[in-house]
Design a protein around this motif. Structure first.
Motif, mmCIF file in Angstrom:
data_model
loop_
_atom_site.group_PDB
_atom_site.id
_atom_site.type_symbol
_atom_site.label_atom_id
_atom_site.label_comp_id
_atom_site.label_asym_id
_atom_site.label_seq_id
_atom_site.Cartn_x
_atom_site.Cartn_y
_atom_site.Cartn_z
ATOM 1 N N LEU A 12 0.528 -1.508 3.772
ATOM 2 C CA LEU A 12 -0.894 -1.865 3.708
ATOM 3 C C LEU A 12 -1.680 -0.791 2.972
ATOM 4 O O LEU A 12 -1.442 0.406 3.179
ATOM 5 C CB LEU A 12 -1.456 -2.018 5.124
ATOM 6 N N ARG A 13 -2.613 -1.246 2.115
ATOM 7 C CA ARG A 13 -3.507 -0.327 1.416
ATOM 8 C C ARG A 13 -4.821 -1.035 1.128
ATOM 9 O O ARG A 13 -4.838 -2.190 0.701
ATOM 10 C CB ARG A 13 -2.894 0.163 0.108
ATOM 11 N N GLU A 16 -5.171 -4.712 1.477
ATOM 12 C CA GLU A 16 -4.109 -5.510 0.866
ATOM 13 C C GLU A 16 -2.783 -5.257 1.575
ATOM 14 O O GLU A 16 -2.579 -4.200 2.170
ATOM 15 C CB GLU A 16 -3.932 -5.151 -0.616
ATOM 16 N N VAL A 17 -1.880 -6.232 1.448
ATOM 17 C CA VAL A 17 -0.529 -6.122 1.999
ATOM 18 C C VAL A 17 0.473 -6.416 0.880
ATOM 19 O O VAL A 17 0.252 -7.277 0.037
ATOM 20 C CB VAL A 17 -0.315 -7.081 3.193
ATOM 21 N N LEU A 18 1.580 -5.673 0.892
ATOM 22 C CA LEU A 18 2.644 -5.909 -0.076
ATOM 23 C C LEU A 18 3.586 -6.976 0.466
ATOM 24 O O LEU A 18 4.161 -6.827 1.541
ATOM 25 C CB LEU A 18 3.431 -4.617 -0.349
ATOM 26 N N THR A 56 12.086 -2.810 -3.150
ATOM 27 C CA THR A 56 10.869 -2.472 -3.909
ATOM 28 C C THR A 56 10.935 -1.128 -4.621
ATOM 29 O O THR A 56 10.014 -0.792 -5.357
ATOM 30 C CB THR A 56 9.636 -2.436 -2.976
ATOM 31 N N ARG A 89 4.551 -1.956 10.276
ATOM 32 C CA ARG A 89 3.638 -1.802 9.159
ATOM 33 C C ARG A 89 3.568 -0.318 8.839
ATOM 34 O O ARG A 89 3.903 0.526 9.670
ATOM 35 C CB ARG A 89 2.261 -2.400 9.436
ATOM 36 N N THR A 96 5.768 3.464 -6.516
ATOM 37 C CA THR A 96 5.072 2.233 -6.867
ATOM 38 C C THR A 96 6.065 1.089 -6.768
ATOM 39 O O THR A 96 7.174 1.190 -7.309
ATOM 40 C CB THR A 96 4.527 2.324 -8.312
ATOM 41 N N TRP A 107 0.734 -7.363 -4.431
ATOM 42 C CA TRP A 107 -0.270 -7.073 -3.411
ATOM 43 C C TRP A 107 -1.153 -8.293 -3.196
ATOM 44 O O TRP A 107 -1.561 -8.940 -4.166
ATOM 45 C CB TRP A 107 -1.124 -5.885 -3.838
ATOM 46 N N TYR A 108 -1.452 -8.600 -1.934
ATOM 47 C CA TYR A 108 -2.291 -9.745 -1.568
ATOM 48 C C TYR A 108 -3.404 -9.272 -0.639
ATOM 49 O O TYR A 108 -3.150 -8.485 0.282
ATOM 50 C CB TYR A 108 -1.464 -10.817 -0.842
#
Length: 166
Positions: A12-13, A16-18, A56, A89, A96, A107-108
């Motif tokens: 999470l950032r 947003e969530v990956l 990732t 989480r 990256t 990212w969403y």
């Protein structure tokens, strides 16, 4: 046959969530969380770290993983697909996200999860695993406690028959 032990990790950032587009295997073509099966002798946290890197190329430390709860998936017509999933989480990691053979990460926004492109069950548990206060009646603020869900999939293996929470 015992259920497979699996992990899911949500990075999470900034709201947003990956998540990732699954390119191969179980769930191909769906947007999924990052994670996978535990290997023999592996803990859920060490599997989570390994799977995040494999899918990732991002490095997350075990100490950065925040346990959120479990989701146990049951497929009555395909018990070999049953999974007991530990959900984490994390807010810190190194690197990256990169596309790999298995996952195309993206990212969403947390308030626009692509639920229509995910397994149907995601809407029943994912928002509660990502946010501390989601799911409580308006105006009722509570601290997060672990959540434990059981999802029983319908005979078509795509739709949800039932969801319960311990």
């Amino acid at each position: 046959m015992p259920a497979a032990k699996v992990t899911l990790v949500f990075l999470l950032r900034d709201g947003e969530v990956l998540l990732g587009l699954k390119k191969t295997g179980f769930g191909q073509g769906k947007i999924v969380g990052i994670g996978g099966h535990l290997e023999a002798g592996e803990s859920s946290t060490s599997a989570a770290v390994r799977e995040v890197f494999e899918e990732t190329r991002v490095r997350v430390e075990e100490s950065a993983l925040e346990f959120r709860g479990t989701v146990n998936f049951r497929f009555p017509n395909r018990p070999e697909w049953d999974m007991n999933t530990a959900v984490f989480r994390a807010f810190s990691w190194h690197g990256t996200p990169e596309e790999t053979e298995e996952i195309k990460p993206a990212w969403y926004p947390l308030d626009q999860l692509p639920l229509e492109r995910m397994w149907q069950d995601a809407s029943h548990w994912l928002p509660w695993m990502l946010d501390d206060l989601t799911g409580y009646p308006e105006g009722e603020m509570k601290e997060f406690t672990e959540r434990h869900f059981t999802v029983v999939m319908a005979a078509d293996q795509q739709n949800v028959e039932s969801v319960s929470e311990k």
